[in-house]
Design a protein around this motif. Structure first.
Motif, PDB file in Angstrom:
ATOM      1  N   GLU A  95      22.134   1.102  92.984  1.00  7.73           N
ATOM      2  CA  GLU A  95      20.976   0.510  92.307  1.00  7.73           C
ATOM      3  C   GLU A  95      19.717   1.288  92.609  1.00  7.73           C
ATOM      4  N   LYS A  96      19.734   1.951  93.790  1.00 11.92           N
ATOM      5  CA  LYS A  96      18.536   2.705  94.175  1.00 11.92           C
ATOM      6  C   LYS A  96      18.951   3.959  94.930  1.00 11.92           C
ATOM      7  N   LEU A  97      18.340   5.084  94.595  1.00 13.68           N
ATOM      8  CA  LEU A  97      18.533   6.296  95.388  1.00 13.68           C
ATOM      9  C   LEU A  97      17.294   6.520  96.245  1.00 13.68           C
ATOM     10  N   VAL A  98      17.518   6.694  97.521  1.00 15.91           N
ATOM     11  CA  VAL A  98      16.433   6.991  98.455  1.00 15.91           C
ATOM     12  C   VAL A  98      16.546   8.475  98.790  1.00 15.91           C
ATOM     13  N   SER A  99      15.665   9.260  98.191  1.00 11.15           N
ATOM     14  CA  SER A  99      15.715  10.700  98.421  1.00 11.15           C
ATOM     15  C   SER A  99      15.062  11.021  99.756  1.00 11.15           C
ATOM     16  N   ILE A 100      15.753  11.822 100.574  1.00  9.11           N
ATOM     17  CA  ILE A 100      15.148  12.216 101.853  1.00  9.11           C
ATOM     18  C   ILE A 100      14.604  13.646 101.775  1.00  9.11           C
ATOM     19  N   SER A 101      14.481  14.174 100.537  1.00  5.77           N
ATOM     20  CA  SER A 101      14.005  15.557 100.403  1.00  5.77           C
ATOM     21  C   SER A 101      12.526  15.711 100.749  1.00  5.77           C
ATOM     22  N   GLY A 102      11.799  14.608 100.864  1.00  6.68           N
ATOM     23  CA  GLY A 102      10.389  14.682 101.244  1.00  6.68           C
ATOM     24  C   GLY A 102      10.183  14.613 102.750  1.00  6.68           C
ATOM     25  N   LEU A 103      11.245  14.841 103.517  1.00  3.06           N
ATOM     26  CA  LEU A 103      11.147  14.759 104.978  1.00  3.06           C
ATOM     27  C   LEU A 103      11.433  16.124 105.601  1.00  3.06           C
TER      28      LEU A 103
END
Lengths: 213, 326
Positions: free
Chosen positions: B46-54
């Motif tokens: 339902e939701k993707l939490v992208s960690i590319s901003g870390l």
């Protein structure tokens, strides 16, 4: 390759504003989802935090493609490949397997070859995207494209844009590759016609042509 | 086109962890495995939490104890090319270089490579198999030529990673952050056998993120290698693979770690091999005995019996190469 596919460097996106066949089909097919505005360099994409983007709502993102900024309305689930082709009219990257196996959709992201089918458009914000069209020097073919023509490195041609982008990515990192490095560089691009020997020759020729420019 | 999902790219690890608190929220790192699974509707999102901003999750650096710290978001290509890894942890560089294709190595991350979903075609296909909450493993009586020969009891997947065997051979430790803070888990304890819990591949709890991979210092006597045998030379998963990490002294093996890929549902330590070669010189009889012993517990299915001689032959060849450098 015609102008419509080339993405003329006028700051305008032909698929939306021009009356080309593909542009017409695109704007009819995608309707209100078509690109918002494309001219000029707009503010850089946000780094870091973004507010949660709702599932079935299109959101505005800024993509830098072939040195031009595009503000686009996209759904979070749309792949970069879909946006390049259907919104920007850049049809160089081809739709193949859409599962990261065939390489027909290869583009460069920050100079590295990647599969546009397995990259979300929203993930490409703030990155430098180069497509096949971006290798053109005006109406002239770029050196890698020219090398593929000279070495007859294609049969049906469907995988060719992806092969060219993989070779381009290699040459940006290693300007004088050997055969083994070229074979390795295109190992993520399938050619079912079996033009591999010519593709490797084209890679060597491309390095020569690039060195001359 | 995949199912609809919402998307968020947090700017802090804490925010990422809290974003993962909602139903069917999944981590997007490189996305190469995730997007394929969503496209095939293997599991819901339902939701993707992208960690590319870390950015703190990227990069390779020496630790104070002379080991190595690899951020979980470091790409496979970066791992394969890094001078420190090529020099001191050769098996890891070789394993990373053997992953998938150049494009996927430029995108896929080391953390993601350890957290991959199985490549079993029943799991990926339209089969409500045991791992997806069904009550049957279709591989048992099905097309099982690429399935496991060790460690499967109820589900016969093989672990698809080429980096995990090398990392396990080096004794890697994972740092994990979640809703209840941070913890360390050895890679040996990270993957889960189907007999323990058929619905999960790792010990990660809801909301937990692998943040870094830590390698202990490599001794000067360490020699390591990774060999991958596949049906074709490019872009394929391992039919059989082995990571060797041996400490050699005076022609003898002082310590050894031998880990198989393509053999079992988890990266599989071949302790039988380690027992035979440790303390011995790598002579032909020892190598032969070790290669045979590696497969004594193997239980092939209908169509994957070929893996037994394949593993034996590959192990003998790799140990022979080690003898030559010792």
């Amino acid at each position: 390759m015609n102008n419509e596919e080339n993405g003329e460097k006028t700051g305008q996106c032909r698929c939306v504003h021009g009356f080309t066949r593909r542009g017409f089909l695109t704007s009819v097919g995608v309707g209100a989802m078509a690109a918002l505005a494309t001219s000029g360099r707009l503010s850089a994409a946000q780094e870091g935090a973004v507010a949660e983007r709702a599932a079935e709502k299109a959101v505005v993102i800024t993509l830098t493609v072939n040195d031009r900024s595009h503000r686009l309305l996209v759904e979070p689930r749309w792949s970069l490949l879909y946006v390049l082709r259907e919104q920007l009219g850049l049809t160089g990257a081809k739709v193949g397997c859409e599962r990261g196996e065939c390489g027909a959709c290869t583009v460069l992201i920050d100079d590295l070859p990647r599969y546009a089918c397995l990259t979300l458009a929203v993930e490409a914000e703030g990155r430098r995207i180069t497509t096949l069209e971006g290798l053109m020097a005006g109406e002239e073919l770029g050196p890698v494209q020219q090398a593929f023509v000279e070495e007859d490195a294609m049969q049906c041609g469907y995988c060719t844009p992806g092969q060219i982008m993989s070779v381009e990515g290699l040459l940006r990192a290693r300007p004088q590759p050997d055969q083994a490095e070229i074979r390795q560089a295109v190992s993520g691009n399938l050619c079912r016609c079996g033009a591999y020997p010519h593709i490797v020759k084209a890679g060597l020729r491309a390095a020569e042509l690039k060195a001359k420019r | 086109m995949t199912v609809h999902f919402s998307y968020v790219r947090p700017a802090s690890l804490q925010d990422a962890v809290s974003q993962l608190g909602s139903d069917n929220a999944l981590i997007h790192a490189g996305g190469t495995d995730l997007l394929g699974c969503l496209r095939d509707e293997v599991f819901p999102a339902e939701k993707l939490v992208s960690i590319s901003g870390l950015p703190e999750l990227r990069g390779i650096s020496k630790t104070t104890d002379n080991g190595l710290r690899i951020g979980a978001l470091t790409t496979i290509a970066e791992v394969a090319a890094h001078p420190l890894i090529r020099e001191s942890y050769a098996a890891l560089a070789q394993g990373a270089a053997a992953v998938a294709s150049p494009q996927l190595r430029n995108q896929g991350t080391l953390g993601g490579n350890l957290c991959q979903k199985p490549r079993c075609w029943y799991y990926r296909g339209e089969f409500h198999c045991l791992r997806k909450g069904g009550n049957y493993c279709y591989a048992v009586n099905g097309e099982n030529q690429y399935h496991c020969i060790l460690g499967g009891k109820n589900c016969f997947i093989v672990h698809p990673s080429d980096t995990a065997p090398a990392l396990l051979a080096f004794g890697a430790v994972l740092r994990i952050t979640g809703p209840r803070g941070s913890r360390s888990v050895t890679l040996a304890d990270f993957h889960v056998l189907p007999e323990r819990d058929v619905t999960r591949e790792t010990v990660l709890e809801a909301g937990e993120i692998v943040t870094e991979i830590l390698l202990p210092p490599a001794s000067a006597a360490m020699r390591s290698s990774y060999r991958k045998v596949r049906a074709r030379q490019a872009w394929d998963f391992a039919l059989a693979g082995v990571a060797l990490a041996l400490e050699l002294e005076g022609g003898r093996v002082r310590r050894s770690r031998v880990v198989l890929s393509g053999a079992a549902p988890i990266p599989w330590r071949a302790v039988e091999v380690e027992k035979i070669i440790t303390g011995s010189a790598l002579e032909s009889e020892v190598i032969h005995e070790a290669a045979v012993a590696a497969m004594t517990k193997a239980r092939p299915l209908g169509k994957n019996g070929y893996k037994i001689p394949l593993f034996q032959g590959m192990l003998a060849e790799e140990l022979e190469k080690m003898r030559q450098v010792s």
